[in-house]
Design a protein around this motif. Structure first.
Motif, PDB file in Angstrom:
ATOM      1  N   TRP A 136       0.819  -1.209   0.000  1.00  8.96           N
ATOM      2  CA  TRP A 136       0.000   0.000   0.000  1.00  8.96           C
ATOM      3  C   TRP A 136       0.854   1.260   0.000  1.00  8.96           C
ATOM      4  O   TRP A 136       0.660   2.146  -0.834  1.00  8.96           O
ATOM      5  CB  TRP A 136      -0.936   0.017   1.219  1.00  8.96           C
ATOM      6  CG  TRP A 136      -1.773   1.259   1.300  1.00  8.96           C
ATOM      7  CD1 TRP A 136      -2.679   1.701   0.375  1.00  8.96           C
ATOM      8  CD2 TRP A 136      -1.760   2.237   2.347  1.00  8.96           C
ATOM      9  NE1 TRP A 136      -3.244   2.888   0.794  1.00  8.96           N
ATOM     10  CE2 TRP A 136      -2.699   3.235   2.000  1.00  8.96           C
ATOM     11  CE3 TRP A 136      -1.074   2.344   3.553  1.00  8.96           C
ATOM     12  CZ2 TRP A 136      -2.955   4.346   2.809  1.00  8.96           C
ATOM     13  CZ3 TRP A 136      -1.315   3.448   4.366  1.00  8.96           C
ATOM     14  CH2 TRP A 136      -2.245   4.427   3.990  1.00  8.96           C
ATOM     15  N   THR A 137       1.835   1.351   0.932  1.00  8.63           N
ATOM     16  CA  THR A 137       2.626   2.579   1.014  1.00  8.63           C
ATOM     17  C   THR A 137       3.476   2.789  -0.240  1.00  8.63           C
ATOM     18  O   THR A 137       3.602   3.918  -0.720  1.00  8.63           O
ATOM     19  CB  THR A 137       3.528   2.584   2.268  1.00  8.63           C
ATOM     20  OG1 THR A 137       4.402   1.445   2.252  1.00  8.63           O
ATOM     21  CG2 THR A 137       2.685   2.576   3.539  1.00  8.63           C
ATOM     22  N   TYR A 138       4.034   1.716  -0.799  1.00 10.75           N
ATOM     23  CA  TYR A 138       4.851   1.875  -2.000  1.00 10.75           C
ATOM     24  C   TYR A 138       4.006   2.309  -3.191  1.00 10.75           C
ATOM     25  O   TYR A 138       4.421   3.152  -3.995  1.00 10.75           O
ATOM     26  CB  TYR A 138       5.599   0.578  -2.308  1.00 10.75           C
ATOM     27  CG  TYR A 138       6.890   0.444  -1.542  1.00 10.75           C
ATOM     28  CD1 TYR A 138       8.118   0.565  -2.174  1.00 10.75           C
ATOM     29  CD2 TYR A 138       6.886   0.214  -0.160  1.00 10.75           C
ATOM     30  CE1 TYR A 138       9.304   0.452  -1.467  1.00 10.75           C
ATOM     31  CE2 TYR A 138       8.059   0.101   0.557  1.00 10.75           C
ATOM     32  CZ  TYR A 138       9.266   0.220  -0.098  1.00 10.75           C
ATOM     33  OH  TYR A 138      10.445   0.121   0.617  1.00 10.75           O
ATOM     34  N   ASN A 139       2.819   1.730  -3.313  1.00  9.24           N
ATOM     35  CA  ASN A 139       1.942   2.130  -4.403  1.00  9.24           C
ATOM     36  C   ASN A 139       1.497   3.584  -4.243  1.00  9.24           C
ATOM     37  O   ASN A 139       1.433   4.333  -5.230  1.00  9.24           O
ATOM     38  CB  ASN A 139       0.733   1.199  -4.464  1.00  9.24           C
ATOM     39  CG  ASN A 139      -0.126   1.417  -5.695  1.00  9.24           C
ATOM     40  OD1 ASN A 139      -1.336   1.594  -5.599  1.00  9.24           O
ATOM     41  ND2 ASN A 139       0.477   1.390  -6.871  1.00  9.24           N
ATOM     42  N   GLU A 140       1.225   3.997  -3.009  1.00  6.61           N
ATOM     43  CA  GLU A 140       0.835   5.382  -2.748  1.00  6.61           C
ATOM     44  C   GLU A 140       1.977   6.347  -3.053  1.00  6.61           C
ATOM     45  O   GLU A 140       1.763   7.422  -3.613  1.00  6.61           O
ATOM     46  CB  GLU A 140       0.389   5.534  -1.291  1.00  6.61           C
ATOM     47  CG  GLU A 140      -0.936   4.885  -0.964  1.00  6.61           C
ATOM     48  CD  GLU A 140      -2.094   5.503  -1.735  1.00  6.61           C
ATOM     49  OE1 GLU A 140      -2.267   6.734  -1.655  1.00  6.61           O
ATOM     50  OE2 GLU A 140      -2.811   4.757  -2.424  1.00  6.61           O
ATOM     51  N   ALA A 167       2.677  -1.897 -10.326  1.00  6.51           N
ATOM     52  CA  ALA A 167       3.186  -3.125  -9.734  1.00  6.51           C
ATOM     53  C   ALA A 167       2.263  -4.314  -9.912  1.00  6.51           C
ATOM     54  O   ALA A 167       2.604  -5.423  -9.552  1.00  6.51           O
ATOM     55  CB  ALA A 167       3.448  -2.912  -8.241  1.00  6.51           C
ATOM     56  N   ASP A 168       1.093  -4.094 -10.523  1.00  7.23           N
ATOM     57  CA  ASP A 168       0.163  -5.208 -10.704  1.00  7.23           C
ATOM     58  C   ASP A 168      -0.140  -5.423 -12.189  1.00  7.23           C
ATOM     59  O   ASP A 168      -1.275  -5.594 -12.600  1.00  7.23           O
ATOM     60  CB  ASP A 168      -1.133  -4.958  -9.921  1.00  7.23           C
ATOM     61  CG  ASP A 168      -1.933  -6.245  -9.722  1.00  7.23           C
ATOM     62  OD1 ASP A 168      -3.166  -6.171  -9.756  1.00  7.23           O
ATOM     63  OD2 ASP A 168      -1.328  -7.315  -9.549  1.00  7.23           O
ATOM     64  N   ASP A 169       0.898  -5.366 -12.999  1.00  6.50           N
ATOM     65  CA  ASP A 169       0.768  -5.637 -14.440  1.00  6.50           C
ATOM     66  C   ASP A 169      -0.238  -4.716 -15.118  1.00  6.50           C
ATOM     67  O   ASP A 169      -1.028  -5.130 -15.963  1.00  6.50           O
ATOM     68  CB  ASP A 169       0.365  -7.096 -14.674  1.00  6.50           C
ATOM     69  CG  ASP A 169       1.440  -8.055 -14.207  1.00  6.50           C
ATOM     70  OD1 ASP A 169       1.084  -9.148 -13.773  1.00  6.50           O
ATOM     71  OD2 ASP A 169       2.621  -7.701 -14.272  1.00  6.50           O
ATOM     72  N   ASP A 170      -0.210  -3.444 -14.719  1.00  6.04           N
ATOM     73  CA  ASP A 170      -1.072  -2.435 -15.352  1.00  6.04           C
ATOM     74  C   ASP A 170      -2.556  -2.714 -15.175  1.00  6.04           C
ATOM     75  O   ASP A 170      -3.383  -2.200 -15.925  1.00  6.04           O
ATOM     76  CB  ASP A 170      -0.752  -2.302 -16.855  1.00  6.04           C
ATOM     77  CG  ASP A 170       0.670  -1.838 -17.085  1.00  6.04           C
ATOM     78  OD1 ASP A 170       1.122  -0.973 -16.331  1.00  6.04           O
ATOM     79  OD2 ASP A 170       1.315  -2.355 -18.009  1.00  6.04           O
ATOM     80  N   SER A 171      -2.913  -3.513 -14.205  1.00 10.14           N
ATOM     81  CA  SER A 171      -4.328  -3.769 -13.942  1.00 10.14           C
ATOM     82  C   SER A 171      -4.976  -2.511 -13.399  1.00 10.14           C
ATOM     83  O   SER A 171      -4.341  -1.686 -12.742  1.00 10.14           O
ATOM     84  CB  SER A 171      -4.478  -4.908 -12.933  1.00 10.14           C
ATOM     85  OG  SER A 171      -5.809  -5.030 -12.518  1.00 10.14           O
ATOM     86  N   GLU A 172      -6.271  -2.358 -13.680  1.00  7.59           N
ATOM     87  CA  GLU A 172      -6.994  -1.208 -13.145  1.00  7.59           C
ATOM     88  C   GLU A 172      -7.137  -1.313 -11.630  1.00  7.59           C
ATOM     89  O   GLU A 172      -7.333  -0.313 -10.947  1.00  7.59           O
ATOM     90  CB  GLU A 172      -8.382  -1.103 -13.797  1.00  7.59           C
ATOM     91  CG  GLU A 172      -8.338  -0.768 -15.289  1.00  7.59           C
ATOM     92  CD  GLU A 172      -9.726  -0.643 -15.882  1.00  7.59           C
ATOM     93  OE1 GLU A 172     -10.703  -0.770 -15.123  1.00  7.59           O
ATOM     94  OE2 GLU A 172      -9.823  -0.401 -17.098  1.00  7.59           O
ATOM     95  N   VAL A 173      -7.072  -2.517 -11.098  1.00 11.76           N
ATOM     96  CA  VAL A 173      -7.158  -2.739  -9.663  1.00 11.76           C
ATOM     97  C   VAL A 173      -5.764  -3.113  -9.160  1.00 11.76           C
ATOM     98  O   VAL A 173      -5.192  -4.120  -9.567  1.00 11.76           O
ATOM     99  CB  VAL A 173      -8.165  -3.863  -9.317  1.00 11.76           C
ATOM    100  CG1 VAL A 173      -8.236  -4.055  -7.811  1.00 11.76           C
ATOM    101  CG2 VAL A 173      -9.537  -3.538  -9.877  1.00 11.76           C
ATOM    102  N   SER A 174      -5.206  -2.300  -8.283  1.00 14.17           N
ATOM    103  CA  SER A 174      -3.846  -2.541  -7.801  1.00 14.17           C
ATOM    104  C   SER A 174      -3.808  -3.711  -6.839  1.00 14.17           C
ATOM    105  O   SER A 174      -4.832  -4.150  -6.304  1.00 14.17           O
ATOM    106  CB  SER A 174      -3.310  -1.285  -7.105  1.00 14.17           C
ATOM    107  OG  SER A 174      -3.990  -1.080  -5.882  1.00 14.17           O
ATOM    108  N   LEU A 175      -2.605  -4.197  -6.597  1.00 17.59           N
ATOM    109  CA  LEU A 175      -2.414  -5.281  -5.634  1.00 17.59           C
ATOM    110  C   LEU A 175      -2.931  -4.872  -4.261  1.00 17.59           C
ATOM    111  O   LEU A 175      -3.620  -5.649  -3.590  1.00 17.59           O
ATOM    112  CB  LEU A 175      -0.932  -5.654  -5.548  1.00 17.59           C
ATOM    113  CG  LEU A 175      -0.540  -6.647  -4.455  1.00 17.59           C
ATOM    114  CD1 LEU A 175      -1.212  -7.992  -4.683  1.00 17.59           C
ATOM    115  CD2 LEU A 175       0.981  -6.798  -4.399  1.00 17.59           C
ATOM    116  N   SER A 176      -2.610  -3.646  -3.835  1.00 16.86           N
ATOM    117  CA  SER A 176      -3.054  -3.215  -2.510  1.00 16.86           C
ATOM    118  C   SER A 176      -4.573  -3.110  -2.445  1.00 16.86           C
ATOM    119  O   SER A 176      -5.176  -3.409  -1.404  1.00 16.86           O
ATOM    120  CB  SER A 176      -2.409  -1.878  -2.131  1.00 16.86           C
ATOM    121  OG  SER A 176      -2.785  -0.850  -3.014  1.00 16.86           O
ATOM    122  N   ASP A 177      -5.220  -2.717  -3.541  1.00 14.12           N
ATOM    123  CA  ASP A 177      -6.686  -2.669  -3.568  1.00 14.12           C
ATOM    124  C   ASP A 177      -7.273  -4.069  -3.384  1.00 14.12           C
ATOM    125  O   ASP A 177      -8.272  -4.246  -2.678  1.00 14.12           O
ATOM    126  CB  ASP A 177      -7.194  -2.078  -4.881  1.00 14.12           C
ATOM    127  CG  ASP A 177      -6.979  -0.577  -4.968  1.00 14.12           C
ATOM    128  OD1 ASP A 177      -6.862   0.056  -3.913  1.00 14.12           O
ATOM    129  OD2 ASP A 177      -6.917  -0.053  -6.101  1.00 14.12           O
TER     130      ASP A 177
END
Length: 234
Positions: A136-140, A167-177
């Motif tokens: 979460w913090t890295y994505n933010e 970090a999630d292969d350009d997905s619209e939904v991030s890993l942290s989400d």
């Protein structure tokens, strides 16, 4: 939603992370060489422990889709998350292989112990809450720096910023989400006491993320490191 409670309560810590000198240095294109080296040395050890805890979490699952999530996360750390380390090494002018044998510093040791403590509770909610601070913090950080247009071609850390922004292969939904959604599902069936315990694991992990940047920027190591090293030779 429980995840919104977590984000709201962690907001002051997240703001402090954004404002940290190391993190601002990534956006500005300059971080002292010593800080970069110290960070990679410690993060390599930290992520190695992270892999073990992820593997331990798999043993607590029965759903194969959930098992796959943790297995994919292990693969990501082993095969993808070495990229940002290489970025720091390239800027610092040091070979990555030279930085893979450090002793965890006091704060890194505390963070690793904190994660194992979450795993030892046997609660998947606690495990996810403790783990979530990192993605979460890295994505933010990356999203904010992209909004600030810090990832310009002349910034030597551009590839680092882009990596954590996507970090999630350009997905619209991030890993942290995805993890927050999972946490929300688990929290629906948790007691108030269980949610409070998970919240403490999450917030302490957020604090330890800030501490990780702090220790790297100032190269904070064991005060009596020589004594500890001598003990290994006896």
């Amino acid at each position: 939603m429980f995840s919104e409670e977590l984000r709201t309560q962690a907001a002051p810590i997240m703001t402090a992370i954004h404002d940290h000198a190391f993190v601002r240095g990534i956006a500005d294109g300059y971080v002292p060489r010593e800080a970069l080296i110290f960070y990679v040395e410690q993060d390599f050890q930290y992520l190695s422990e992270f892999i073990k805890i992820y593997a331990n979490a798999i043993t607590k699952l029965t759903d194969r889709n959930e098992m796959k999530f943790f297995a994919d996360s292990i693969d990501f750390i082993l095969n993808s998350e070495i990229h940002p380390h290489h970025v720091f090494c390239e800027v610092a002018g040091v070979e990555y292989e030279r930085l893979q044998h450090a002793t965890p510093t006091p704060k890194a040791y505390l963070y690793e112990s904190h994660m194992y403590r979450a795993a030892d509770t046997g609660s998947l909610l606690n495990i996810l809450a403790a783990f979530q601070a990192c993605p979460w913090t890295y994505n933010e950080i990356a999203k904010k720096q992209v909004r600030e247009k810090a990832n310009t071609n002349d910034n030597p850390f551009k590839s680092w910023i882009d990596f954590y922004d996507n970090a999630d292969d350009d997905s619209e939904v991030s890993l942290s989400d995805k993890i927050f959604e999972w946490i929300d599902r688990l929290a629906e069936n948790a007691t108030t006491q269980q949610r409070q315990q998970a919240k403490q694991f999450f917030l302490k992990s957020c604090e330890l993320e800030w501490q990780f940047w702090e220790q790297a920027y100032h190269q904070e190591d064991w005060r009596f490191k020589d004594v500890l090293n001598q003990a290994n030779t006896l």
